[in-house]
Design a protein around this motif. Sequence first.
Motif, PDB file in Angstrom:
ATOM      1  N   LEU A   1       3.602  -0.738  11.025  1.00 30.91           N
ATOM      2  CA  LEU A   1       3.496   0.241   9.933  1.00 30.91           C
ATOM      3  C   LEU A   1       4.506  -0.086   8.838  1.00 30.91           C
ATOM      4  O   LEU A   1       4.957   0.803   8.113  1.00 30.91           O
ATOM      5  CB  LEU A   1       3.726   1.655  10.468  1.00 30.91           C
ATOM      6  CG  LEU A   1       2.798   2.092  11.614  1.00 30.91           C
ATOM      7  CD1 LEU A   1       3.261   3.422  12.204  1.00 30.91           C
ATOM      8  CD2 LEU A   1       1.358   2.209  11.125  1.00 30.91           C
ATOM      9  N   ILE A   2       4.853  -1.352   8.701  1.00 31.57           N
ATOM     10  CA  ILE A   2       5.886  -1.776   7.766  1.00 31.57           C
ATOM     11  C   ILE A   2       5.427  -1.582   6.323  1.00 31.57           C
ATOM     12  O   ILE A   2       4.319  -1.984   5.953  1.00 31.57           O
ATOM     13  CB  ILE A   2       6.255  -3.252   8.020  1.00 31.57           C
ATOM     14  CG1 ILE A   2       6.842  -3.399   9.433  1.00 31.57           C
ATOM     15  CG2 ILE A   2       7.235  -3.761   6.973  1.00 31.57           C
ATOM     16  CD1 ILE A   2       6.983  -4.830   9.887  1.00 31.57           C
ATOM     17  N   GLU A   3       6.258  -0.971   5.501  1.00 30.14           N
ATOM     18  CA  GLU A   3       5.937  -0.707   4.102  1.00 30.14           C
ATOM     19  C   GLU A   3       6.724  -1.581   3.134  1.00 30.14           C
ATOM     20  O   GLU A   3       6.302  -1.768   1.993  1.00 30.14           O
ATOM     21  CB  GLU A   3       6.185   0.770   3.779  1.00 30.14           C
ATOM     22  CG  GLU A   3       5.297   1.725   4.576  1.00 30.14           C
ATOM     23  CD  GLU A   3       5.556   3.176   4.215  1.00 30.14           C
ATOM     24  OE1 GLU A   3       6.486   3.429   3.411  1.00 30.14           O
ATOM     25  OE2 GLU A   3       4.842   4.059   4.730  1.00 30.14           O
ATOM     26  N   VAL A   4       7.863  -2.092   3.576  1.00 29.74           N
ATOM     27  CA  VAL A   4       8.740  -2.855   2.685  1.00 29.74           C
ATOM     28  C   VAL A   4       9.071  -4.207   3.316  1.00 29.74           C
ATOM     29  O   VAL A   4       9.458  -4.274   4.490  1.00 29.74           O
ATOM     30  CB  VAL A   4      10.043  -2.084   2.397  1.00 29.74           C
ATOM     31  CG1 VAL A   4      10.992  -2.928   1.547  1.00 29.74           C
ATOM     32  CG2 VAL A   4       9.731  -0.761   1.702  1.00 29.74           C
TER      33      VAL A   4
ATOM     34  N   ASN B   1       2.805  -2.795   0.055  1.00 27.27           N
ATOM     35  CA  ASN B   1       2.194  -2.907  -1.273  1.00 27.27           C
ATOM     36  C   ASN B   1       3.045  -3.850  -2.125  1.00 27.27           C
ATOM     37  O   ASN B   1       4.094  -4.327  -1.704  1.00 27.27           O
ATOM     38  CB  ASN B   1       2.009  -1.532  -1.934  1.00 27.27           C
ATOM     39  CG  ASN B   1       3.322  -0.786  -2.111  1.00 27.27           C
ATOM     40  OD1 ASN B   1       4.379  -1.383  -2.333  1.00 27.27           O
ATOM     41  ND2 ASN B   1       3.265   0.539  -2.011  1.00 27.27           N
ATOM     42  N   THR B   2       2.583  -4.098  -3.332  1.00 27.72           N
ATOM     43  CA  THR B   2       3.262  -5.064  -4.187  1.00 27.72           C
ATOM     44  C   THR B   2       4.695  -4.653  -4.489  1.00 27.72           C
ATOM     45  O   THR B   2       5.618  -5.486  -4.486  1.00 27.72           O
ATOM     46  CB  THR B   2       2.469  -5.271  -5.485  1.00 27.72           C
ATOM     47  OG1 THR B   2       1.187  -5.833  -5.158  1.00 27.72           O
ATOM     48  CG2 THR B   2       3.192  -6.219  -6.431  1.00 27.72           C
TER      49      THR B   2
ATOM     50  N   LEU C   1      -1.608  -3.726   1.514  1.00 24.97           N
ATOM     51  CA  LEU C   1      -1.975  -2.909   0.352  1.00 24.97           C
ATOM     52  C   LEU C   1      -1.548  -3.589  -0.945  1.00 24.97           C
ATOM     53  O   LEU C   1      -1.302  -2.920  -1.951  1.00 24.97           O
ATOM     54  CB  LEU C   1      -1.325  -1.525   0.461  1.00 24.97           C
ATOM     55  CG  LEU C   1      -1.631  -0.732   1.744  1.00 24.97           C
ATOM     56  CD1 LEU C   1      -0.807   0.546   1.793  1.00 24.97           C
ATOM     57  CD2 LEU C   1      -3.116  -0.409   1.837  1.00 24.97           C
ATOM     58  N   LEU C   2      -1.497  -4.902  -0.946  1.00 21.58           N
ATOM     59  CA  LEU C   2      -1.051  -5.641  -2.126  1.00 21.58           C
ATOM     60  C   LEU C   2      -2.044  -5.506  -3.271  1.00 21.58           C
ATOM     61  O   LEU C   2      -3.264  -5.601  -3.065  1.00 21.58           O
ATOM     62  CB  LEU C   2      -0.871  -7.123  -1.783  1.00 21.58           C
ATOM     63  CG  LEU C   2       0.167  -7.463  -0.709  1.00 21.58           C
ATOM     64  CD1 LEU C   2       0.093  -8.939  -0.348  1.00 21.58           C
ATOM     65  CD2 LEU C   2       1.571  -7.091  -1.177  1.00 21.58           C
ATOM     66  N   SER C   3      -1.550  -5.324  -4.475  1.00 19.32           N
ATOM     67  CA  SER C   3      -2.411  -5.281  -5.664  1.00 19.32           C
ATOM     68  C   SER C   3      -2.267  -6.540  -6.510  1.00 19.32           C
ATOM     69  O   SER C   3      -3.001  -6.736  -7.472  1.00 19.32           O
ATOM     70  CB  SER C   3      -2.076  -4.049  -6.513  1.00 19.32           C
ATOM     71  OG  SER C   3      -0.712  -4.056  -6.902  1.00 19.32           O
TER      72      SER C   3
END
Length: 426
Positions: free
Chosen positions: A157-160, A183-184, A207-209
């Motif tokens: 669940l890593i976000e960073v 994410n980016t 969730l990369l943009s």
Amino acid sequence: MQQKLRTGFPTRTQSSSHQQHVLHPLTSTDVQTAALGESNQRHYGSDRAPPPELCIEVEPKHTWLQVDPSHHSEEQAQWRFGINMSRLLSLLCLCLVGQVLSQDMPFEEYIAQIQACPKECRCPANFPRAVYCDNKGLKSIPNIPPHTWYLYLQNNLIEVLSADALRNATELRWLNLNRNKINTNGVQEGALSAMSHLAHLYMDENLLSSVPNPLPASLEHLRLSHNRISSIPARVFIGLDKLNLLDLQGNKLMDDDVTEVSFKGLTNLVQINLAKNQLSSMPIGLPPSTTQLFLDGNNIEKIPTGFFKDLPNMAFLRLNHNKLGSSGVPKDVFNVSSILDLQLSHNQLTEVPFIPSGLEQLHLDHNNIKTVSGANICPISFEAMQDSDNDSVPRLRYLRLDGNTIKPPIPRDVILCFRLLRSIVI
């Protein structure tokens, strides 16, 4: 003086009087081949590359002592038993050392690596350069030991992607972050570029943009499939001349997002995957080194005349599940000697396109083709074929035509033209 642990797979060699165990050292190439086992299943990478299981046979040089009370005293039997036990223990110690697959890692580094293993992760003693933190429900990256080469963080669940957590992991070769929530904005500046040895970066299903920037110049494989990428930063690939595989399938790239300079710097790119994006035209600016191009599942309606003239190495082309009609496919557009495998399934073609002489596999299933004629699709005349040797005849071996309205049998002139055909699906 540093003590080093060397490992290998034991084999037996014959001598004139007895069998001797020999421990052959493994090279780093052997270790990576056995541990990583990367199959190029086309363009999908393996989530986990487990370390090899070492199978070591323990066999003493001599058989166990058989004591005959009528010939040997009890003291002699105990003395010989002790010698054989000592030999056996020596062999067992050798086997235990052999289980430490340290790739010539200095002993001090080995101990430091094992002791620094994060409590959330697993660091196998027989594969100390690998750290397994996958499937742990982690929300952040723990501090990684400094001598790690292979780091597995998928299914968390890593976000960073923290530069702080990876500040010591400058020796990383392989980083798997598939199926997290990054994410980016969560890719901190310098988190990746500091890893000067990183060759494989997997960030599928995050969730990369945008394509992460900057990237290390050492990269060879970059997998960013099934994100939300809708932009490729200018000059992001400059200096990445070692990159040979780029996977961007399943994103949100549109025609305006893929420009003439998007892939500038990828001078050795072999495979690029742009399948399942939102492209309505063929991507421009592809590197001349491109050999495999995957464009399945877009909305492409036509191929520009001469599109492949600047792609002299193109061998595998996939355009399945697009909106190509025969009017959007110029007659000689595929007349490129390097093309071996051409896939145009699930389009809107009404005619069989031109088939170059060197093509070996052609997929035309599930189109609107009604007839097929050797006179129209044969790349050389029948007269020239009769006078030529077998090396110059068309190389087509596999032809798929099912899902159209063609009725058997296949015309005789098709068989005469493509005399190397081994399979026709209709």
